[in-house]
Design an enzyme around this catalytic site. Sequence first.
Site, PDB file in Angstrom:
ATOM      1  N   GLU A   1       0.808  -1.208   0.000  1.00  0.00           N
ATOM      2  CA  GLU A   1       0.000   0.000   0.000  1.00  0.00           C
ATOM      3  C   GLU A   1       0.852   1.274   0.000  1.00  0.00           C
ATOM      4  O   GLU A   1       0.535   2.236  -0.678  1.00  0.00           O
ATOM      5  CB  GLU A   1      -0.920  -0.005   1.222  1.00  0.00           C
ATOM      6  CG  GLU A   1      -2.011   1.031   1.063  1.00  0.00           C
ATOM      7  CD  GLU A   1      -2.915   1.111   2.268  1.00  0.00           C
ATOM      8  OE1 GLU A   1      -2.689   0.364   3.229  1.00  0.00           O
ATOM      9  OE2 GLU A   1      -3.827   1.937   2.231  1.00  0.00           O
ATOM     10  N   ASP A   2       1.930   1.277   0.776  1.00  0.00           N
ATOM     11  CA  ASP A   2       2.654   2.530   1.003  1.00  0.00           C
ATOM     12  C   ASP A   2       3.994   2.650   0.288  1.00  0.00           C
ATOM     13  O   ASP A   2       4.616   3.700   0.340  1.00  0.00           O
ATOM     14  CB  ASP A   2       2.924   2.713   2.511  1.00  0.00           C
ATOM     15  CG  ASP A   2       1.636   2.774   3.317  1.00  0.00           C
ATOM     16  OD1 ASP A   2       0.592   3.051   2.704  1.00  0.00           O
ATOM     17  OD2 ASP A   2       1.686   2.538   4.535  1.00  0.00           O
TER      18      ASP A   2
END
Length: 738
Positions: free
Chosen positions: A92-93
């Site tokens: 996600e990051d």
Amino acid sequence: MGTKEIDLDLENKLIVKAYRNVLKSIRRTITREDKAAIRKAFEISLEAHKNMRRKSGEPYIIHPLAVAQICAEEIGLGVTSVICALLHDTVEDTDITLDLLRLKFGDKVALIIDGLTKISGVLDQPDKSIQAENFKKMLLTLSDDVRVILIKLADRLHNMRTLDSMSPKSQLKIASETAYVYAPLAHRLGLYAIKSELEDLSTKYLQSESYNYVKVKLNETKTQRNKYIRNFIEPFIQDLESQGLTYEVKGRPKSIHSILQKMKKQNVSFEEVYDLFAIRIIIDTPIETEKSDCWKVYSIVTDYYTPNPDRLRDWVSTPKANGYESLHTTVMGPKGRWVEVQIRTKRMDEIAEKGYAAHWKYKDNGQASDNGLEGWLSRVREILESPDSNAMDFLDDFKLALYTDEIFVFTPKGDLRKLPAGSSVLDFAFDIHSDLGINCIGAKLNNKLVPISHQLNNGDQVEILSSSKQKPNEDWFNFVITAKAKSKIREYFKQIRLKASQMGKEILERKFKNSKIGFNSDNLQILAKHYKLKTVSDLYYKLANEEIDRTKMDIEAILIADKNKPADIQTPAVTKPKPAANLPLDAVILSENEANMPYGFAKCCNPIPGDEIFGFVTIGEGVKIHRTSCPNALALMSNYGYRIIKAKWANAEELPKKAFVSSIKVSGIDSVGIVSIITDTISKQLQVNMKSISITSNEGLFEGNIVLEVLDTRQLETIMLAIKNASDLISVNRIDLS
Ligand code: MN
């Protein structure tokens, strides 16, 4: 601006130490390949997050390491979960892709990380229906692999433990979300230790003053409590030993959250909460003699202290669906105090604290036990796959299912069925088969006839009576609580409505044909409007049901009348926002950005100075001030977190000397002059304004609502205390909901 000195050497040491601790906390034997895989996951995560820091300033990698630690140590998960926890934020990051992880760690890890990435946005949605949809998705992934949920819970737990470094606004949002969804989820999965910690941490941020108050009180009374426990166990230690039992006794104080709940629910002070702690006796005994040894301990304890027969709970013979096993009893202890005693084995204790993961561990040892997880998952799947896919209803039903306890009932053949407590005959019928539900007319309960609405109790034997003539009606929604029954009844009505609309359409089409008028949507719209209906399908439905008399319907006349009507005056699309109901009093200070918005006080909880409060930005009515303990607050904060703003009362000197409206409920035993005692106390002795008072009396008991004008919580408390002291026969509560 001063820059904070960062000691990179020290940081690296901390990271390495945290990593070693993760390895140590995995309690299963791990192979060399496992160890290499964990190392690889750690290195990938370290590299991917290398330039990131948490809000607290720590290197980001500390977070995935902590989540992995919780998974291994506190939930008892194994290697795969540790790897996934280390990598849970990478896709996600950071630049890491799912494909890369699949290549390096295989399909299983990729699947779990994918699940974790997808559900991370859950509840961050401002739109409640999208949020519900996401929640549904989250639970769907649960049926793929329950580890997704367990790791997510570990992630949330670490974020809650480190919530101090977030902004006050995020604190409120995250804490209410945790109380709303994550704590019940942990409860349902049997992770009791994590559930209470999540609840306590949310309380810490949502009701910080009350939280600190109880925390201090618990500390102050610790020695006293330990002494009581020593006195309690002393008489029977000998007996336990002479029976050859290896035991351990723990005195567990209740969580701060549950103590506060009790104080609020029973309107008592901290000192009056009698069951502040439970005494837990944990025995070390082989699985074959578990049951008899637990009862042996029960018999020893009750030789010394009288048990309350209503409070015996035997989850050793019939474990809860989430796997919980324990024997609970409440006995009259020294100094006339009721004490809850929990008797269980080491194995049961571990399952109670760590939930399913501990189950799996015991399964690995070849001691399979029916843990109910499969049953629960299939029930969830059933709800998810039901064609009635209104996500909002689903969320509500599901939340209900999370909170309720269970009852056990038997079919005529003696098969055991588990249902949520409060289930009715009708719920039971739908649980067995949806056709049986639709046609249910009642039941024979332990050979007595009962109606479909009858509430079932533990141990009931139920024989459903049905008739093909029976059909559901709207009242049925009042009789059922299970998601399955509700969705089947909804589905039934949807079908009926569909059929009726079809019939209505045919009727209307014939009528149009006879009048030689075009059966088109323009004409249909005019007709619907004429009958003040929103949609054409409403029109069909009302026609089929004969709520509209088709014989009196003159289509031509209606259409002509419509043409001759003057054109609609255009109403402006945007209406001006209404000013707040009660305009600024300068009593409340809102956080900087919203400082100038008009505000008013929420009617649902009537905050008064002294209450812990927050602001909720409404559409068109400015900011509404609620109490953080408002019954609506949790739902508001977790569903509309982005509309929550921080609010506090002005300093005492600056508060307008204005009266705030607050309501109290008085109840008790009816005696002559009770009303005048109450009113005298309020208006004569204390000289407080009463706006209204209504008292009703029934079978020797009275109950009344009094609306008062007060300055703040202190004054309100003084009034409540004075009424309480005026007579033994009265009890007083503040009312949340007006
Ligand atoms: Mn995370």
